[in-house]
Design a protein around this motif. Sequence first.
Motif, short mmCIF file in Angstrom:
data_model
loop_
_atom_site.label_atom_id
_atom_site.label_comp_id
_atom_site.label_asym_id
_atom_site.label_seq_id
_atom_site.Cartn_x
_atom_site.Cartn_y
_atom_site.Cartn_z
N GLN A 30 67.28 -10.04 -35.64
CA GLN A 30 68.49 -10.84 -35.41
C GLN A 30 68.82 -10.83 -33.93
O GLN A 30 68.87 -9.77 -33.29
N LEU A 31 69.04 -12.01 -33.38
CA LEU A 31 69.39 -12.16 -31.98
C LEU A 31 70.55 -13.13 -31.84
O LEU A 31 70.79 -13.97 -32.72
N GLY A 32 71.24 -13.03 -30.73
CA GLY A 32 72.32 -13.97 -30.44
C GLY A 32 71.77 -15.17 -29.69
O GLY A 32 71.04 -15.99 -30.24
N ASN A 33 72.10 -15.27 -28.41
CA ASN A 33 71.59 -16.37 -27.59
C ASN A 33 70.11 -16.11 -27.26
O ASN A 33 69.78 -15.09 -26.69
N THR A 34 69.25 -17.06 -27.61
CA THR A 34 67.82 -16.89 -27.30
C THR A 34 67.36 -17.79 -26.17
O THR A 34 66.25 -17.61 -25.66
N ALA A 35 68.18 -18.75 -25.76
CA ALA A 35 67.77 -19.70 -24.71
C ALA A 35 67.98 -19.18 -23.29
O ALA A 35 67.23 -19.56 -22.39
N PRO A 36 68.99 -18.33 -23.02
CA PRO A 36 69.20 -17.89 -21.63
C PRO A 36 67.96 -17.28 -21.02
O PRO A 36 67.25 -16.50 -21.66
N ARG A 37 67.72 -17.63 -19.76
CA ARG A 37 66.52 -17.17 -19.05
C ARG A 37 66.95 -16.22 -17.95
O ARG A 37 67.95 -16.44 -17.25
N ARG A 38 66.17 -15.14 -17.77
CA ARG A 38 66.50 -14.12 -16.78
C ARG A 38 65.26 -13.74 -15.99
O ARG A 38 64.12 -13.94 -16.42
N HIS B 50 69.22 -16.23 -36.15
CA HIS B 50 70.39 -16.31 -35.27
C HIS B 50 71.55 -15.53 -35.87
O HIS B 50 71.91 -15.72 -37.04
N ASP B 51 72.13 -14.63 -35.07
CA ASP B 51 73.27 -13.82 -35.50
C ASP B 51 74.47 -14.17 -34.61
O ASP B 51 74.52 -13.76 -33.45
N PRO B 52 75.44 -14.92 -35.13
CA PRO B 52 76.58 -15.33 -34.30
C PRO B 52 77.36 -14.16 -33.72
O PRO B 52 77.98 -14.29 -32.65
N THR B 53 77.32 -13.01 -34.39
CA THR B 53 78.10 -11.87 -33.89
C THR B 53 77.49 -11.28 -32.62
O THR B 53 78.13 -10.51 -31.91
N ARG B 54 76.21 -11.62 -32.33
CA ARG B 54 75.54 -11.11 -31.14
C ARG B 54 75.65 -12.07 -29.95
O ARG B 54 75.13 -11.77 -28.88
N VAL B 55 76.27 -13.20 -30.14
CA VAL B 55 76.39 -14.19 -29.07
C VAL B 55 77.46 -13.76 -28.08
O VAL B 55 78.59 -13.43 -28.47
N ARG B 56 77.10 -13.74 -26.82
CA ARG B 56 78.08 -13.41 -25.78
C ARG B 56 79.04 -14.58 -25.60
O ARG B 56 78.61 -15.74 -25.52
N PRO B 57 80.34 -14.29 -25.51
CA PRO B 57 81.30 -15.38 -25.31
C PRO B 57 81.10 -16.10 -23.97
O PRO B 57 81.38 -17.28 -23.84
#
Length: 321
Positions: A206-214, A271-278
């Motif tokens: 389970q992951l939150g945002n998977t698109a952000p690139r670092r 996708h886990d909405p609880t792991r998404v950073r605001p």
Amino acid sequence: MTPLPTVQRVLVTGGSGFIGRRLVMRLAQRGIEVQVICNPTGSGGRGVTGAMRTHSVDVRDESGLLRVFREVLPDAVVHLATVNSIPICETNRAFALQVNVVGTECVLAAAEAAEVRMAVIASSGAVYRPTERPLIEDESALEAVDNYGLTKLINERQAQFWAERTGGVARVARMYNAIGHDDPKSHLIPDILAQIPDGVRDAVIQLGNTAPRRDYTHADDSASGLEALLFNGDVLAPCEAFNLCTGVEHSVLDVAETIGRHLGVRLNIVHDPTRVRPVDRMHQIGSTEKTRQRLGWEASISFHDGIRLVLEGLGRLPQSQ
């Protein structure tokens, strides 16, 4: 151009931490006398390889810091002690500000009283305004979008004020997403690995945002970059910032899939909405040009090799690898 101050004795705050202990070992191998300030509530300071001595002092303890600095009389301080967990910085905002901002001011005040001539301060790529383009130290706009970035932006001004006030040299290390097998558990890779049991062929994670690139940089490279800040290049300004990064970005999904390939595990990512950073950035990639030209430094460990080293260090690689 002015040469850097001669550095033979270094005091490292956060020297028992993820990147700090690597830096301490590198400096000791270089023949530098290294002493460490560690958190009195932690357990790492008792066994920092390469440290001549450890001092258990909270960075918010003004009198304790002053005592240590006057006893050690370092030529340079490397200030790495920080709260760098984004969730903690957001949920315990006052605590993060106290450690990161007040703590930095206390460290710099003690350095001033001990007539330290050089300070290297840990900052972050999080101080830049979000953009898809590579972030350039002296050109890209600065804008914090979260509490952690705010503390680092303030730290950079604190370093500049210290340098102007004392006549010392301050260098700001804008570090990016460091990875390593001993990465603190509040970061991405340990979270992914914790969801993949040993020996399985398939796993649901389970992951939150998977698109952000670092810009993922191995901690060994981060430490070598800090070493370069202490010893390489001339002084062009009282306080300067340098990116310590690879110049290549990868998404959260890339991280998960690369881990899966190394482990030989097929991942079903949910996708886990609880792991998404605001609040999150879609991109954060640093330019390496200034650091390469001025310091002669660049990262030596690729993203894929970095992930492999993490898994190897944790004993998670299949025997065939």
